[in-house]
Design an enzyme around this catalytic site. Structure first.
Site, PDB file in Angstrom:
ATOM      1  N   PRO A 164     -34.773 -42.596 -83.346  1.00  0.00           N
ATOM      2  CG  PRO A 164     -36.389 -41.854 -81.875  1.00  0.00           C
ATOM      3  CD  PRO A 164     -36.204 -42.301 -83.282  1.00  0.00           C
ATOM      4  CG  ASN A 165     -32.289 -42.302 -78.088  1.00  0.00           C
ATOM      5  OD1 ASN A 165     -31.516 -41.380 -77.878  1.00  0.00           O
ATOM      6  ND2 ASN A 165     -33.551 -42.269 -77.735  1.00  0.00           N
ATOM      7  NE  ARG A 181     -24.774 -44.475 -71.533  1.00  0.00           N
ATOM      8  CZ  ARG A 181     -24.608 -43.237 -71.998  1.00  0.00           C
ATOM      9  NH1 ARG A 181     -25.480 -42.746 -72.831  1.00  0.00           N
ATOM     10  NH2 ARG A 181     -23.594 -42.511 -71.634  1.00  0.00           N
ATOM     11  CE1 TYR A 225     -33.105 -51.886 -78.252  1.00  0.00           C
ATOM     12  CE2 TYR A 225     -31.985 -50.529 -76.616  1.00  0.00           C
ATOM     13  CZ  TYR A 225     -33.147 -50.956 -77.214  1.00  0.00           C
ATOM     14  OH  TYR A 225     -34.359 -50.473 -76.800  1.00  0.00           O
ATOM     15  CG  ASN A 269     -35.580 -50.028 -85.273  1.00  0.00           C
ATOM     16  OD1 ASN A 269     -36.531 -49.585 -84.631  1.00  0.00           O
ATOM     17  ND2 ASN A 269     -34.622 -50.750 -84.731  1.00  0.00           N
ATOM     18  CB  ALA A 314     -38.969 -44.206 -78.761  1.00  0.00           C
ATOM     19  CG  ASP A 350     -51.051 -40.150 -91.050  1.00  0.00           C
ATOM     20  OD1 ASP A 350     -51.677 -41.231 -91.053  1.00  0.00           O
ATOM     21  OD2 ASP A 350     -51.411 -39.157 -90.396  1.00  0.00           O
ATOM     22  CD  GLU A 371     -42.998 -52.548 -86.901  1.00  0.00           C
ATOM     23  OE1 GLU A 371     -43.948 -53.204 -87.386  1.00  0.00           O
ATOM     24  OE2 GLU A 371     -43.030 -52.021 -85.775  1.00  0.00           O
ATOM     25  CG  HIS A 379     -38.939 -53.237 -83.619  1.00  0.00           C
ATOM     26  ND1 HIS A 379     -38.825 -51.891 -83.387  1.00  0.00           N
ATOM     27  CD2 HIS A 379     -40.114 -53.426 -84.243  1.00  0.00           C
ATOM     28  CE1 HIS A 379     -39.904 -51.287 -83.827  1.00  0.00           C
ATOM     29  NE2 HIS A 379     -40.704 -52.192 -84.360  1.00  0.00           N
ATOM     30  CB  ILE A 380     -32.295 -54.400 -82.308  1.00  0.00           C
ATOM     31  CG1 ILE A 380     -31.822 -53.535 -83.486  1.00  0.00           C
ATOM     32  CG2 ILE A 380     -31.138 -55.217 -81.717  1.00  0.00           C
ATOM     33  CD1 ILE A 380     -30.935 -52.374 -83.087  1.00  0.00           C
ATOM     34  NE  ARG A 416     -37.134 -53.774 -74.300  1.00  0.00           N
ATOM     35  CZ  ARG A 416     -36.396 -52.785 -74.831  1.00  0.00           C
ATOM     36  NH1 ARG A 416     -36.173 -52.769 -76.151  1.00  0.00           N
ATOM     37  NH2 ARG A 416     -35.878 -51.856 -74.056  1.00  0.00           N
TER      38      ARG A 416
HETATM   39  O1  CA2 Z   1     -35.685 -53.108 -80.469  1.00  0.00           O
HETATM   40  C1  CA2 Z   1     -35.672 -52.108 -81.195  1.00  0.00           C
HETATM   41  O2  CA2 Z   1     -35.064 -52.045 -82.255  1.00  0.00           O
HETATM   42  C2  CA2 Z   1     -36.430 -50.857 -80.740  1.00  0.00           C
HETATM   43  O3  CA2 Z   1     -37.006 -50.255 -81.895  1.00  0.00           O
HETATM   44  C3  CA2 Z   1     -35.387 -49.943 -80.126  1.00  0.00           C
HETATM   45  C4  CA2 Z   1     -35.991 -48.671 -79.517  1.00  0.00           C
HETATM   46  C5  CA2 Z   1     -37.151 -49.000 -78.591  1.00  0.00           C
HETATM   47  O4  CA2 Z   1     -37.767 -47.791 -78.164  1.00  0.00           O
HETATM   48  C6  CA2 Z   1     -38.171 -49.887 -79.259  1.00  0.00           C
HETATM   49  O5  CA2 Z   1     -39.190 -50.196 -78.317  1.00  0.00           O
HETATM   50  C7  CA2 Z   1     -37.548 -51.167 -79.766  1.00  0.00           C
HETATM   51  C8  CA2 Z   1     -34.939 -47.898 -78.732  1.00  0.00           C
HETATM   52  C9  CA2 Z   1     -33.692 -47.578 -79.484  1.00  0.00           C
HETATM   53  C10 CA2 Z   1     -32.700 -47.012 -78.528  1.00  0.00           C
HETATM   54  O6  CA2 Z   1     -31.433 -47.524 -78.893  1.00  0.00           O
HETATM   55  C11 CA2 Z   1     -30.445 -47.445 -77.966  1.00  0.00           C
HETATM   56  C12 CA2 Z   1     -29.254 -48.038 -78.333  1.00  0.00           C
HETATM   57  C13 CA2 Z   1     -28.212 -48.039 -77.462  1.00  0.00           C
HETATM   58  C14 CA2 Z   1     -28.320 -47.416 -76.237  1.00  0.00           C
HETATM   59  C15 CA2 Z   1     -29.496 -46.821 -75.888  1.00  0.00           C
HETATM   60  C16 CA2 Z   1     -30.568 -46.830 -76.746  1.00  0.00           C
END
Ligand code: CA2
Length: 145
Positions: free
Chosen positions: A9-10, A17, A22, A73, A76, A86, A97, A99-100, A106
């Site tokens: 998600p997102n 943003r 990111y 990835n 959240a 699962d 796995e 993560h960016i 954090r």
């Molecule tokens: O660092 C990562 O890749 C995360 O998986 C990104 C997730 C966060 O919940 C993880 O803790 C770490 C959030 C992705 C949201 O991506 C956005 C990108 C641009 C603007 C807003 C959110």
């Protein structure tokens, strides 16, 4: 060899943003980066993104017989989803796995990864290039099977 790269998600909002976490490149930039890297390695890749946990579960289930491994990835859902854990355990495909950002540096709630125990490695805090490292780890692991 055909890999599935799944984003949660997102991550479709990349570049729009939170550049401090990111970066400024977009989701389309990410897909182009991964596709270029995989083309250079001579492997096929399919990139999918969903904001819905159940859709991600279905994509993981449908990976059996279609893909040789998964880069994920879960965004959240990393920190909440036993359903994704699962699903990954059920399909049993080699998974990395990614993560960016580095969630461990954090907020405390980002320190738990439910999916990690189903993954052979985690790449974190390396920006979009971390996906390429994840692909490389996965390709080596599949080749060694
Ligand atoms: O660092 C990562 O890749 C995360 O998986 C990104 C997730 C966060 O919940 C993880 O803790 C770490 C959030 C992705 C949201 O991506 C956005 C990108 C641009 C603007 C807003 C959110």
């Amino acid at each position: 060899m055909h890999l599935l790269v799944l984003n949660g998600p997102n991550l479709n909002l990349l570049g729009l943003r939170e550049p401090e976490h990111y970066g400024s490149r977009t989701y389309d930039d990410l897909v182009a980066l991964i596709e270029h890297h995989c083309a250079q390695k001579g492997i096929a890749v399919t990139c999918r993104q969903s904001n819905h946990e159940g859709v991600l579960v279905e994509l993981i289930q449908e990976a059996i017989g279609r893909y040789d491994g998964i880069v994920i990835n879960p965004a959240a859902y990393t920190h909440t989803s036993i359903a994704l854990l699962d699903a990954l355990k059920a399909v049993g495909l080699p998974t990395v796995e990614v993560h960016i950002s580095d969630p461990d540096t954090r907020e405390d709630f980002r320190r738990i990864s439910y999916v990690r125990s189903a993954c052979l490695a985690t790449v974190k805090g390396k920006g979009l290039e971390g996906y390429l490292e994840a692909v490389d780890i996965l390709v080596e692991a599949i080749a060694a099977l």
